[in-house]
Scaffold this motif. Structure first.
Motif, short mmCIF file in Angstrom:
data_model
loop_
_atom_site.label_atom_id
_atom_site.label_comp_id
_atom_site.label_asym_id
_atom_site.label_seq_id
_atom_site.Cartn_x
_atom_site.Cartn_y
_atom_site.Cartn_z
N ILE A 1 -45.24 -54.24 -47.12
CA ILE A 1 -44.10 -54.83 -47.84
C ILE A 1 -43.20 -55.51 -46.80
O ILE A 1 -43.04 -54.99 -45.69
N VAL A 2 -42.62 -56.64 -47.17
CA VAL A 2 -41.70 -57.33 -46.27
C VAL A 2 -40.37 -57.54 -47.00
O VAL A 2 -40.35 -58.02 -48.14
N ALA A 3 -39.27 -57.14 -46.36
CA ALA A 3 -37.94 -57.40 -46.90
C ALA A 3 -37.40 -58.68 -46.29
O ALA A 3 -37.43 -58.85 -45.07
N ILE A 4 -36.92 -59.57 -47.15
CA ILE A 4 -36.46 -60.90 -46.72
C ILE A 4 -35.08 -61.17 -47.32
O ILE A 4 -34.83 -60.80 -48.47
N ALA A 5 -34.20 -61.79 -46.57
CA ALA A 5 -32.91 -62.25 -47.14
C ALA A 5 -32.32 -63.27 -46.15
O ALA A 5 -33.04 -64.16 -45.71
N LYS A 6 -31.05 -63.12 -45.83
CA LYS A 6 -30.34 -63.97 -44.86
C LYS A 6 -30.81 -65.43 -44.85
O LYS A 6 -30.40 -66.22 -45.69
N GLY A 7 -31.68 -65.81 -43.89
CA GLY A 7 -32.01 -67.23 -43.68
C GLY A 7 -32.86 -67.86 -44.75
O GLY A 7 -33.08 -69.07 -44.73
N VAL B 1 -9.84 -74.77 -40.00
CA VAL B 1 -8.84 -75.41 -40.85
C VAL B 1 -7.79 -76.18 -40.05
O VAL B 1 -7.04 -76.97 -40.61
N ASP B 2 -7.75 -75.95 -38.73
CA ASP B 2 -6.79 -76.69 -37.89
C ASP B 2 -7.44 -77.85 -37.15
O ASP B 2 -6.84 -78.46 -36.27
N GLY B 3 -8.72 -78.12 -37.48
CA GLY B 3 -9.40 -79.27 -36.87
C GLY B 3 -10.10 -78.94 -35.56
O GLY B 3 -10.61 -79.85 -34.89
N ASN B 4 -10.16 -77.68 -35.18
CA ASN B 4 -10.89 -77.31 -33.96
C ASN B 4 -12.38 -77.29 -34.24
O ASN B 4 -12.82 -76.87 -35.32
N LEU B 5 -13.18 -77.73 -33.25
CA LEU B 5 -14.63 -77.78 -33.42
C LEU B 5 -15.31 -76.72 -32.56
O LEU B 5 -15.00 -76.60 -31.36
N PHE B 6 -16.23 -75.98 -33.16
CA PHE B 6 -16.92 -74.90 -32.47
C PHE B 6 -18.43 -75.14 -32.49
O PHE B 6 -18.97 -75.68 -33.46
N LEU B 7 -19.09 -74.67 -31.43
CA LEU B 7 -20.55 -74.63 -31.43
C LEU B 7 -20.96 -73.26 -31.99
O LEU B 7 -20.53 -72.21 -31.48
N ASP B 8 -21.77 -73.28 -33.03
CA ASP B 8 -22.05 -72.05 -33.78
C ASP B 8 -23.34 -71.38 -33.32
O ASP B 8 -24.44 -71.86 -33.63
N CYS B 9 -23.21 -70.30 -32.60
CA CYS B 9 -24.39 -69.50 -32.24
C CYS B 9 -24.35 -68.17 -32.99
O CYS B 9 -24.85 -67.14 -32.51
N ALA B 10 -23.72 -68.17 -34.16
CA ALA B 10 -23.67 -66.97 -34.99
C ALA B 10 -24.31 -67.23 -36.36
O ALA B 10 -24.94 -66.35 -36.94
N ALA B 11 -24.14 -68.45 -36.87
CA ALA B 11 -24.77 -68.88 -38.14
C ALA B 11 -24.49 -67.91 -39.29
O ALA B 11 -25.39 -67.56 -40.06
N GLY B 12 -23.23 -67.47 -39.40
CA GLY B 12 -22.88 -66.59 -40.52
C GLY B 12 -23.75 -65.35 -40.53
O GLY B 12 -24.24 -64.95 -41.59
#
Ligand SMILES: Cc1ncc(COP(=O)(O)O)c(C=O)c1O
Length: 442
Positions: free
Chosen positions: A281-287, A48-59
């Motif tokens: 059985i496969v559990a899927i979510a996130k991505g 929110v302050d205009g800083n730019l980050f490289l995201d290696c977490a992806a929420g």
């Protein structure tokens, strides 16, 4: 240019929002550092302050197609203009059927797959537990120490990652037993992944099934092919292969929790495919839906024989999430799974290359863009460097690199699968600087 940090962190606008959060939002959330996001695109995030980050977490390993991929946003917009909700449990709509068809073609189970839709990873696991019990008529479940499967009370009974996640919430669902996971870096038997025969699984056969629970009363063994929250621990292929033999011999279902390791992150659509193992059985979510809420329990079609009314969820398989998932899967198949494999291998090499320089690095491991770096105080004793890990995560943040901790002392790299080689190089460079800063302060 990403990253680009212009203010002290948090900046004034971020600080004001965090101050408001402190009094009204649940304090149970773990915020490792004060990032307040304004927008994102691809692998970069602006605060929110205009800083730019490289995201290696992806929420937390969710934004598989990058932040706000235009094709995903378009599909969401188009579906939203038609209708937002009609409860797929009571009515029909085509996006849900199409998604189930698409999942049936990518989930590594032969001879027919049916999907149950929920809204999150934990709901996917709840569905797996209920289906396994229902289909086998058996009450018990085996899971692994270090595993994370969610926080609702059934899934939490399987979760054995950090005691704080269970503390104060008991009694949890009964009938759950835990076995050691194949953490090869810390193998208690002193074996190496290259020449072991998954001897750690002897515990299930020779201890658990002998002293605590009869195998004919076990409905399922639930396993993460790569442990996520537990530290990005990669089980060797023979562990999953022997687990399949053990479950098959005893009529036990094998549930692959691919909530974090799935949807292309490991460089294959599902991480269990590296071992050539077919789960039940496969559990899927996130991505799966690029950031919209969606959880799936995808099972062998013959197992999913529960009758109408047995299990359902009002919001599960929401049409907007289904639309996002369909485009996500298309992008993954076209190029992003392959990109995760190639850029992931490049990132892994780059991070491994830092080991000679930084004594703090105990182990670097991973598959595709699911990479963990475990920090230790001493390479011989492998004493866990928890404080140092937290300090490195913070030092990386201050330099504009977003990474997350995993387990007690590991750092996870789980970027969007659109990460480029140049971005991977930037991540390695900043991580190197963060390690230097923390190493110098010791
Ligand atoms: C392997 C695994 N299973 C289940 C979950 C629970 O997912 P959710 O937080 O969407 O409920 C997670 C979340 O981190 C996970 O990593």
């Amino acid at each position: 240019m990403v990253p680009n940090i212009k203010t002290p962190l948090p900046g004034p606008k971020a600080k004001a929002i965090i101050d408001r959060d402190q009094t009204v939002v649940s304090p149970s959330y773990t915020r490792g550092y004060p990032l307040v996001i304004e927008r994102g695109t691809g692998s970069s995030v602006q605060d929110v302050d205009g800083n730019l980050f490289l995201d290696c977490a992806a929420g937390i390993a969710v934004n598989s197609t990058g932040h706000s991929h235009p094709d995903v946003v378009r599909a969401i917009t188009e579906q939203s203009q038609k209708f937002l909700h009609m409860s797929g449990t009571d009515f029909y709509y085509e996006p849900q059927v199409r998604l189930a068809e698409e999942l049936a073609s990518i989930v590594p189970i032969r001879n027919g797959v049916r999907s149950f839709f929920g809204n999150s990873g934990t709901e996917a696991i709840e569905a797996c537990i209920k289906l396994a019990r229902y289909a086998t008529g058996r009450p018990n479940i085996v899971a692994f120490l270090g595993g994370f499967h969610g926080r609702t009370l059934g899934a939490l009974a399987l979760t054995a990652s950090k005691a704080i996640q269970r503390r104060g919430f008991g009694p949890l669902m009964s009938g759950v037993f835990h076995a050691p996971y194949a953490d090869c870096y810390r193998c208690p038997l002193g074996l190496r992944a290259e020449n072991c025969a998954a001897e750690c699984l002897d515990f299930i056969d020779h201890q658990l099934f002998v002293h605590l629970v009869s195998p004919d009363e076990v409905a399922a063994i639930v396993v993460e092919p790569i442990q996520g929250e537990g530290g990005y621990v990669v089980a060797p292929d023979q562990f999953l292969q022997r687990l399949r033999e053990l479950t098959q011999k005893n009529g036990i279902l094998l549930v692959a929790d691919e909530v974090q390791s799935g949807m292309g992150r490991s460089g294959k659509m599902f991480a269990i495919e590296h071992a050539g193992v077919e789960p039940d059985i496969v559990a899927i979510a996130k991505g799966v839906a690029s950031g919209l809420p969606l959880g799936v329990a995808a099972a062998r079609a013959d197992l999913m024989s529960w009758p109408p009314g047995a299990h359902a969820s009002t919001f599960g398989g929401n049409p907007v999430s289904c639309a996002a998932a369909l485009v996500t899967i298309g992008l993954l198949k076209q190029q992003l799974v392959a990109n995760a494999a190639t850029v992931g291998a490049h990132l892994l090499d780059g991070l491994k290359g830092l080991s000679d320089k930084h004594r703090l690095i105990g182990d670097v491991r991973g598959r595709g863009l699911m990479i963990g770096v475990e920090l230790v105080r001493d390479r011989t004793t492998k004493e866990r460097a928890t404080d140092e890990r937290d300090a490195v995560v913070t030092a990386a943040f201050r330099r504009g690199l977003l990474v997350l901790g995993a387990g007690k002392n590991a750092i996870r790299f789980s970027p969007p699968l659109v990460l480029t080689r140049a971005e991977a190089d930037t991540a390695v460079r900043i991580f190197d600087e963060a390690l230097t800063e923390v190493g110098a302060a010791r």
